[in-house]
Every structure is written in structure tokens, then in C-alpha cells.
Design a protein around this motif. Sequence first.
Motif, short mmCIF file in Angstrom:
data_model
loop_
_atom_site.label_atom_id
_atom_site.label_comp_id
_atom_site.label_asym_id
_atom_site.label_seq_id
_atom_site.Cartn_x
_atom_site.Cartn_y
_atom_site.Cartn_z
N TYR A 9 -4.79 13.50 -15.26
CA TYR A 9 -3.72 13.82 -14.32
C TYR A 9 -2.97 12.53 -14.03
O TYR A 9 -3.54 11.59 -13.46
CB TYR A 9 -4.34 14.40 -13.04
CG TYR A 9 -3.38 15.03 -12.08
CD1 TYR A 9 -2.56 16.09 -12.47
CD2 TYR A 9 -3.29 14.58 -10.77
CE1 TYR A 9 -1.69 16.67 -11.58
CE2 TYR A 9 -2.42 15.15 -9.87
CZ TYR A 9 -1.62 16.21 -10.27
OH TYR A 9 -0.74 16.78 -9.39
N PRO A 10 -1.70 12.42 -14.41
CA PRO A 10 -1.00 11.14 -14.34
C PRO A 10 -0.90 10.54 -12.94
O PRO A 10 -1.00 9.33 -12.76
CB PRO A 10 0.38 11.44 -14.93
CG PRO A 10 0.53 12.93 -14.86
CD PRO A 10 -0.85 13.48 -14.98
N ASP A 11 -0.71 11.39 -11.92
CA ASP A 11 -0.58 10.88 -10.55
C ASP A 11 -1.80 10.07 -10.14
O ASP A 11 -1.69 9.11 -9.36
CB ASP A 11 -0.41 12.04 -9.57
CG ASP A 11 0.87 12.82 -9.77
OD1 ASP A 11 1.16 13.16 -10.93
OD2 ASP A 11 1.57 13.10 -8.79
N SER A 12 -2.98 10.45 -10.65
CA SER A 12 -4.21 9.79 -10.22
C SER A 12 -4.27 8.33 -10.66
O SER A 12 -4.98 7.53 -10.05
CB SER A 12 -5.43 10.54 -10.77
OG SER A 12 -5.54 10.39 -12.18
N LEU A 13 -3.53 7.97 -11.70
CA LEU A 13 -3.55 6.58 -12.16
C LEU A 13 -3.01 5.64 -11.09
O LEU A 13 -3.49 4.51 -10.95
CB LEU A 13 -2.73 6.45 -13.45
CG LEU A 13 -3.37 7.06 -14.69
CD1 LEU A 13 -2.34 7.19 -15.81
CD2 LEU A 13 -4.56 6.22 -15.15
N LEU A 14 -2.05 6.11 -10.33
CA LEU A 14 -1.51 5.29 -9.24
C LEU A 14 -2.26 5.53 -7.94
O LEU A 14 -2.65 4.60 -7.25
CB LEU A 14 -0.03 5.59 -9.04
CG LEU A 14 0.92 5.11 -10.14
CD1 LEU A 14 2.32 5.65 -9.90
CD2 LEU A 14 0.96 3.59 -10.20
N ASN A 15 -2.49 6.80 -7.62
CA ASN A 15 -3.07 7.14 -6.32
C ASN A 15 -4.54 6.75 -6.20
O ASN A 15 -4.99 6.32 -5.14
CB ASN A 15 -2.92 8.64 -6.05
CG ASN A 15 -1.48 9.08 -5.98
OD1 ASN A 15 -0.59 8.27 -5.70
ND2 ASN A 15 -1.21 10.35 -6.23
N PHE A 16 -5.29 6.93 -7.29
CA PHE A 16 -6.74 6.68 -7.24
C PHE A 16 -7.16 5.41 -7.97
O PHE A 16 -8.22 4.86 -7.68
CB PHE A 16 -7.50 7.86 -7.85
CG PHE A 16 -7.46 9.12 -7.03
CD1 PHE A 16 -6.77 9.19 -5.83
CD2 PHE A 16 -8.12 10.25 -7.46
CE1 PHE A 16 -6.74 10.35 -5.08
CE2 PHE A 16 -8.09 11.42 -6.71
CZ PHE A 16 -7.40 11.48 -5.52
N ARG A 17 -6.39 4.96 -8.95
CA ARG A 17 -6.82 3.85 -9.80
C ARG A 17 -5.86 2.67 -9.80
O ARG A 17 -6.02 1.74 -10.58
CB ARG A 17 -6.98 4.32 -11.26
CG ARG A 17 -7.80 5.56 -11.45
CD ARG A 17 -9.29 5.34 -11.29
NE ARG A 17 -9.93 6.64 -11.08
CZ ARG A 17 -10.79 6.91 -10.14
NH1 ARG A 17 -11.18 5.98 -9.31
NH2 ARG A 17 -11.29 8.12 -10.01
N GLY A 18 -4.85 2.69 -8.93
CA GLY A 18 -3.87 1.60 -8.91
C GLY A 18 -4.50 0.24 -8.71
O GLY A 18 -4.22 -0.72 -9.45
N GLN A 19 -5.38 0.14 -7.73
CA GLN A 19 -6.03 -1.15 -7.46
C GLN A 19 -6.99 -1.54 -8.57
O GLN A 19 -7.18 -2.73 -8.83
CB GLN A 19 -6.77 -1.11 -6.12
CG GLN A 19 -5.85 -1.19 -4.90
CD GLN A 19 -5.34 0.17 -4.48
OE1 GLN A 19 -5.64 1.18 -5.10
NE2 GLN A 19 -4.54 0.20 -3.43
N LEU A 20 -7.60 -0.56 -9.23
CA LEU A 20 -8.47 -0.86 -10.37
C LEU A 20 -7.65 -1.46 -11.51
O LEU A 20 -8.07 -2.43 -12.15
CB LEU A 20 -9.21 0.39 -10.84
CG LEU A 20 -10.10 0.22 -12.09
CD1 LEU A 20 -11.19 -0.82 -11.86
CD2 LEU A 20 -10.70 1.56 -12.51
N LEU A 21 -6.48 -0.90 -11.76
CA LEU A 21 -5.60 -1.45 -12.80
C LEU A 21 -5.21 -2.89 -12.47
O LEU A 21 -5.21 -3.76 -13.34
CB LEU A 21 -4.35 -0.58 -12.94
CG LEU A 21 -4.57 0.85 -13.44
CD1 LEU A 21 -3.27 1.65 -13.36
CD2 LEU A 21 -5.11 0.87 -14.86
N ASP A 22 -4.91 -3.13 -11.19
CA ASP A 22 -4.56 -4.50 -10.78
C ASP A 22 -5.74 -5.45 -10.98
O ASP A 22 -5.57 -6.59 -11.44
CB ASP A 22 -4.13 -4.51 -9.31
CG ASP A 22 -2.82 -3.77 -9.08
OD1 ASP A 22 -2.08 -3.55 -10.05
OD2 ASP A 22 -2.56 -3.41 -7.91
N ALA A 23 -6.94 -4.99 -10.61
CA ALA A 23 -8.13 -5.83 -10.75
C ALA A 23 -8.40 -6.16 -12.21
O ALA A 23 -8.78 -7.30 -12.55
CB ALA A 23 -9.34 -5.13 -10.13
#
Length: 374
Positions: A9-23
Motif C-alpha cells: 500500500y503506497p501510502d504506508s511508505l510515508l505514513n508508517f515507514r517514513g522515519q525508517l527510510l530516513d534512518a
Amino acid sequence: MKFLLIAGYPDSLLNFRGQLLDALRLTNLQVHVAAPGLKHGSIRNALELRGVVVHDIFLQRTGLNPVQDVFSLFHLWKLMRDIQPDYVLGYTIKPVIYGSLAAFMARVPYRYALITGLGYAFSDTDQKMTRCLMRSLAQYLYATALKRTLKVFFQNPDDEALFRSLGILKPDALSCVVNGSGVDVASFNVAPLPMKYIRFLLIARLLGDKGVREYAEAARRVRILYPQVIFGLIGWLDENPDSIAQSELDSWVNDGILEFHGKLSDVRPEIGECSVYVLPSYREGTPRTVLEAMAMGRPIITTDAPGCRETVIDGDNGFLVPVKSVDGLVEAMEKFISQPDLIEQMGKRSRVIAEEKYDVYKVNAFMLKEMGIH
């Protein structure tokens, strides 16, 4: 080195995993994401602004079409052969299953899976033929995929124990429990409680297994005795076998039982307008909306169910009620109505627990350490 994160689900990449991507980016990895619905649009743009390489993939989030699923597996394998990631992590059922299999076929060296919840097939104990068949198929596919991963992350100990008891995870398989997806306690800061009314709120996909029907019935009963109490509902109808019917939703709204606000991109204003957050779900990984409400200083009513029970210390930051129990929901709601001082008292405890246990930066640091990423 390259890291590929696969979502359904594309929205979850920002809403749930945004900080993980940054880390991940802060470790100097080249970060890639793959999900359906990312060919163009605001989500793709936001991910690219974050410095992430974006890939649109063919993946049906729900349904059991073997031809489409085999094509998804091939598509993921081809993507991995092209970008040659060193790490792959999938979350939700199809990205976990087909992402893990494709990563094994593409000889990705570091393969991980994150079980964020068990979904429709595992969410009920009834013996309906369709659900039993789906459960059996899901168990087989999970077992086939997960034995090809290096480690499996779970969001609650009940799911981990279930996978081991069913033989989905072998005795020597590596797994660990992480405290949900975490919540950014700085973004979801404490909001003042409403003073002129008591308002309960549920945020969820409108599925039976989220306890939406029980919430609506509890609201109906409570409003007979306390017509001034407000019940909010945020969410959307889902293409899921367990979805609430539009006619059901319309009847709750037309009868004045629920205030329905649809799907919101930012739920913070509505959480700020509520007194108590309610999630009567039958089973979760760790419910993100509960963590957000806790961070904003709201007491919680949720079920004594896997994933939900971890968020509440009964009688401390809220109340646990039995699964599917309308009576239990009504009783818990009436405690807050008759003893409104509990709202502020328990809400403060929710904030403390969110800071100590569910801070997203602590959660992500633990995950990176478990994957050997420094």
C-alpha cells in the motif's frame, strides 16, 4: 550498498515507514522502495524528495488470483535482478511472501520480513470454509517464504508464538519482536482535552474485524443514556471480504449514532478533538492509530487481543475489553463518562508509555541493529 523496502500500500511508505527510510539513508545506503500505485502522483514525489529511488510494481494487495500473484513474483524478481539490492525487507502479507521468494531467487544476500499483522485469514476463529482455506493457504505460503529469510520481525509476541506453534517458523529460525511501527512523539504531541463534551473516536479501515460494528452498537446504547456524548469515526470502505457495507455506514450516520469524517490525510486534529480513543479490533500487529492517540495524551479502550493488549495497562492508561464484547465497550465508556477525571489521568500515562516504549526512533534503531546495519 542498496536497501529495497517492499510495500503493498503506497501510502504506508510515508505514513508508517517514513522515519525508517530516513534512518536507512543516514547509514549511507542507497534506499529503494517498491509498491503498486507509484507510477506517478504525490506519494512518488514525496518519496523522491526524501532521496528514495521509487519503483512502481504490479501487485494486487488483496485477492487470490494465482496468475496475477505469479506475475507479481516474476515482476519482483526482475526488479531485484535489475537493481541488485543487498538488503530486502517486505511488510504485509503479499510483499512478505512474494518479496522474500523473489529475493531468494535473485540471490539477495540479506533478506528480512516484517509481520505487521495477520489480516483476514487469521483474524477470526470461526470455521467458515472460505476462511479456513485461506488460512491454510496463507500458512503454506508464509512457511515457504519465511524459511528463505534471515530473520523475521513481529510486532507482538502472540503472532510470533502463533507462527512457531503452527510450524510456519522452524525451531531454528531467527525472529524477534519490535514495538510496532513506532510513533513520532514530536509530531504527535500532547493536545488539550476538549472541555465542553466527551467524544470517543475510532480510526480504522471499515472492516468487521476492526470491531466497527461493535463500536457502532456500543455508541447506540451509550447515546440512549447519554445523548450528549459524541462518537466519531474516521476511515474508508475497503476492498476486503470483511468490509462494512455502505448501507450499514449510512444507517449509523443517518440515525445520528456516529459522526463520519471519511479518510483523512492528517488525523491529528480529530484526535485532538476526542477525549478517549477506541479500537475494538479482533487482532492487530501493533495498532498505529492507538500509538498516535497515546502520544497525543489520550486514554485508550481496546481489546484484550494480540497486538492490542500490548498498548494498554488495564486501569492505568485505559481499559482492555473482551473481543467482540459490546457490553465490555459500553462498561468502559461509562467509566469515563461517570468519572471524567480518568480521561486526563490515564491520558498522561498514555503519553509516558508512548515516549518510553513506542518512540519511532527507538523502534527503528532496534530494527537496524537486528539487520546488522550501522
